[in-house]
Design a protein around this motif. Structure first.
Motif, PDB file in Angstrom:
ATOM      1  N   LEU A 225       0.832  -1.205   0.000  1.00  0.00           N
ATOM      2  CA  LEU A 225       0.000   0.000   0.000  1.00  0.00           C
ATOM      3  C   LEU A 225       0.865   1.254   0.000  1.00  0.00           C
ATOM      4  CD1 LEU A 225      -2.798  -1.010   2.544  1.00  0.00           C
ATOM      5  CD2 LEU A 225      -2.951  -0.958   0.049  1.00  0.00           C
ATOM      6  N   GLN A 226       2.023   1.186   0.654  1.00  0.00           N
ATOM      7  CA  GLN A 226       2.924   2.338   0.715  1.00  0.00           C
ATOM      8  C   GLN A 226       3.928   2.349  -0.439  1.00  0.00           C
ATOM      9  OE1 GLN A 226       2.362   4.760   2.860  1.00  0.00           O
ATOM     10  NE2 GLN A 226       0.631   3.532   3.583  1.00  0.00           N
TER      11      GLN A 226
ATOM     12  N   ALA B  75      -4.717   3.894   0.872  1.00  0.00           N
ATOM     13  CA  ALA B  75      -3.250   3.722   0.855  1.00  0.00           C
ATOM     14  C   ALA B  75      -2.557   4.787   1.710  1.00  0.00           C
ATOM     15  CB  ALA B  75      -2.698   3.749  -0.567  1.00  0.00           C
TER      16      ALA B  75
ATOM     17  N   ARG C 155      -6.948  -6.177  -3.547  1.00  0.00           N
ATOM     18  CA  ARG C 155      -7.093  -5.602  -2.205  1.00  0.00           C
ATOM     19  C   ARG C 155      -8.344  -6.157  -1.518  1.00  0.00           C
ATOM     20  NH1 ARG C 155      -5.224   0.781  -2.556  1.00  0.00           N
ATOM     21  NH2 ARG C 155      -3.834   0.565  -4.370  1.00  0.00           N
TER      22      ARG C 155
ATOM     23  N   GLU D 235      -7.130   1.844   5.170  1.00  0.00           N
ATOM     24  CA  GLU D 235      -5.808   1.813   4.540  1.00  0.00           C
ATOM     25  C   GLU D 235      -5.902   1.220   3.139  1.00  0.00           C
ATOM     26  OE1 GLU D 235      -2.081   1.009   7.077  1.00  0.00           O
ATOM     27  OE2 GLU D 235      -3.673  -0.108   8.087  1.00  0.00           O
TER      28      GLU D 235
ATOM     29  N   GLY E 271       1.816  -1.213  -6.803  1.00  0.00           N
ATOM     30  CA  GLY E 271       0.444  -1.008  -6.360  1.00  0.00           C
ATOM     31  C   GLY E 271      -0.389  -2.253  -6.575  1.00  0.00           C
TER      32      GLY E 271
ATOM     33  N   ASP F  52      -7.387   6.107  -2.879  1.00  0.00           N
ATOM     34  CA  ASP F  52      -6.041   6.006  -3.440  1.00  0.00           C
ATOM     35  C   ASP F  52      -6.070   6.408  -4.916  1.00  0.00           C
ATOM     36  OD1 ASP F  52      -3.498   5.347  -4.220  1.00  0.00           O
ATOM     37  OD2 ASP F  52      -3.652   3.210  -3.740  1.00  0.00           O
TER      38      ASP F  52
END
Length: 449
Positions: A173-174, A284, A186, A280, A180, A317
């Motif tokens: 996510l980071q 993200a 996800r 999250e 990605g 995101d």
């Protein structure tokens, strides 16, 4: 006389020569004997050391068996050193509050994750190891990381887990790993994680409260299958009570604010933490980020505010925005609504993890319903290599009915009919984000009876 002298002198010469040879022979014999003695001593020391290590491992095995009732493989400490190249930084996968995790290669060429606990002056260290061994040895679920063994000698406490080559959900996510994750990936990870937590809450007697659900504790295997890890803070619940009292522990940004205020730990504390993980996955964004404006430092508060105001699009995101079709747009908002309910301040207003898992699976399956019931993978593919090999087949947990501790059959999908159109509950804004103080009670005393 000369002839007699020569006869007498000859033996003297020969006698000296023979004496030197004898001395050399004696010297060589002494060296050989000394070498044999040294070899014998070394072999004896090795034998004694091996016996000592064997006794230590046997004592450790007995101690584990007495404390946990479980017998697991005990690895020699030397093998752990060799597997990790003497705990080289090159093998380090990550460091948490209680230890550092390394990748390691065992003599059978199997790759594993080796968690070396941080040395501390109190007894919490060994108790947390025992706690984690107890809990991981008593559960079995495809979305929980497997414990393979341990090493407790030389003052070290080491746990050996199955290796997760694709790191953590947080890293993806980071953008610390890969480029990605696509939304279907996800959503699948979220669903599998929810199923694992639901299993801990509802299929175990007494239930297990994880207490540290966060994106960095969600590991991904070769196929990006979710595996929940790190049970060091986990506690056994009590079936006759809705909660247990304990000093709050956990990670700032994920900690249930009501638990922080009342010291009442329940299954709904994990629900709150999972709600943060859902946000999250959608945004993200980090759970706590001091680079954001003061009112938005805490992601839970930020999400509750934006979702409550109908401004979800402002925090989605950007990676997901160009890839939105009708189903993605709809499912994103449904997951956000679910996260909103998970983040309710009052625990009674939050859904159970069984309900959360069922609802996520229903959202996931809606993709195939929208395709006319075709269960083949969508033609939509991720632009990132990390998502390309993910299977999108429906998961088994919610399609089938399953028993929960003999309390009846729970049909996960059908049970959502009454929940389907429910609007989110209101959520209070209060939040305590400071790091909680450590519990004064040992985990082992509460978990291992």
């Amino acid at each position: 006389m000369d002839r007699e002298s020569s006869r007498c002198s000859a033996p003297k010469y020969l006698s000296g020569h023979c004496g030197g040879t004898t001395r050399v022979g004696v010297l060589i014999g002494g060296v050989a004997a000394g070498a044999c003695l040294m070899i014998s001593v070394v072999m004896m020391c090795c034998f004694i050391r091996r016996r000592s290590h064997l006794r230590t491992r046997n004592r450790t095995r007995r101690r584990l068996c007495e404390a946990t009732g479980i017998s697991i493989p005990i690895y020699p400490y030397e093998e752990m050193e060799k597997a990790t190249m003497n705990f080289s930084d090159k093998r380090r996968l990550g460091t948490g509050a209680y230890g550092t995790v390394y990748s390691g290669k065992l003599p059978n060429d199997e790759w594993v994750a080796i968690k070396r606990m941080i040395h501390r002056s109190d007894t919490d260290n060994i108790e947390q190891v025992m706690n984690e061994i107890k809990l991981l040895s008593s559960v079995s679920h495809q979305n929980l990381v497997r414990l393979l063994g341990c090493s407790i000698e030389n003052g070290e406490q080491i746990l050996v887990f199955e290796f997760m080559p694709n790191g953590t959900l947080s890293q993806h996510l980071q953008r610390e790993r890969g480029n990605g994750l696509a939304w279907p990936v996800r959503l699948t990870i979220a669903t599998e994680t929810a199923q694992a937590i639901a299993y801990l809450h509802s299929a175990i007697n007494p239930p297990i409260y994880h207490r540290d659900i966060k994106s960095s504790n969600i590991l991904l295997d070769y196929n990006y299958k979710s595996k929940v890890a790190d049970f060091g803070l986990s506690r056994l619940g009590m079936v006759e009570s809705s909660h247990i009292s304990t000093a709050p522990q956990g990670t700032p940004g994920y900690l249930d604010p009501q638990y922080h205020q009342t010291f009442h730990l329940s299954d709904k504390s994990d629900v709150y933490s999972f709600g943060v993980v859902l946000v999250e996955i959608i945004t993200a964004l980090k759970a706590v980020d001091f680079s954001r404006p003061q009112n938005d430092v805490n992601l839970a508060s930020l999400a509750v505010d934006r979702i409550g105001k109908g401004c979800l699009d402002k925090i989605i995101d950007p990676f997901l925005m160009p890839r939105q079709d009708d189903w993605t747009f709809s499912s994103l908002h449904k997951v956000a609504e679910l996260a909103f309910r998970c983040l309710a301040f009052h625990s009674d207003m939050r859904p159970s993890m069984v309900e959360v898992a069922a609802e996520l699976e229903q959202i996931r399956l809606s993709k195939y319903v929208s395709l006319g019931g075709n269960l083949k993978a969508s033609s939509e593919t991720s632009s990132c290599s990390s998502s390309s090999d993910i299977s999108e087949k429906p998961l088994n947990l919610m399609v089938k009915k399953f028993e929960l501790d003999g309390r009846g059959i729970y049909d996960s999908v059908n049970s959502l009919d009454s929940e389907k159109d429910r609007s989110p509950n209101s959520v209070e804004d209060s939040w305590l984000s400071e790091e909680s103080s450590p519990s004064s009670n040992s985990l082992l005393g509460h978990v291992i009876q």
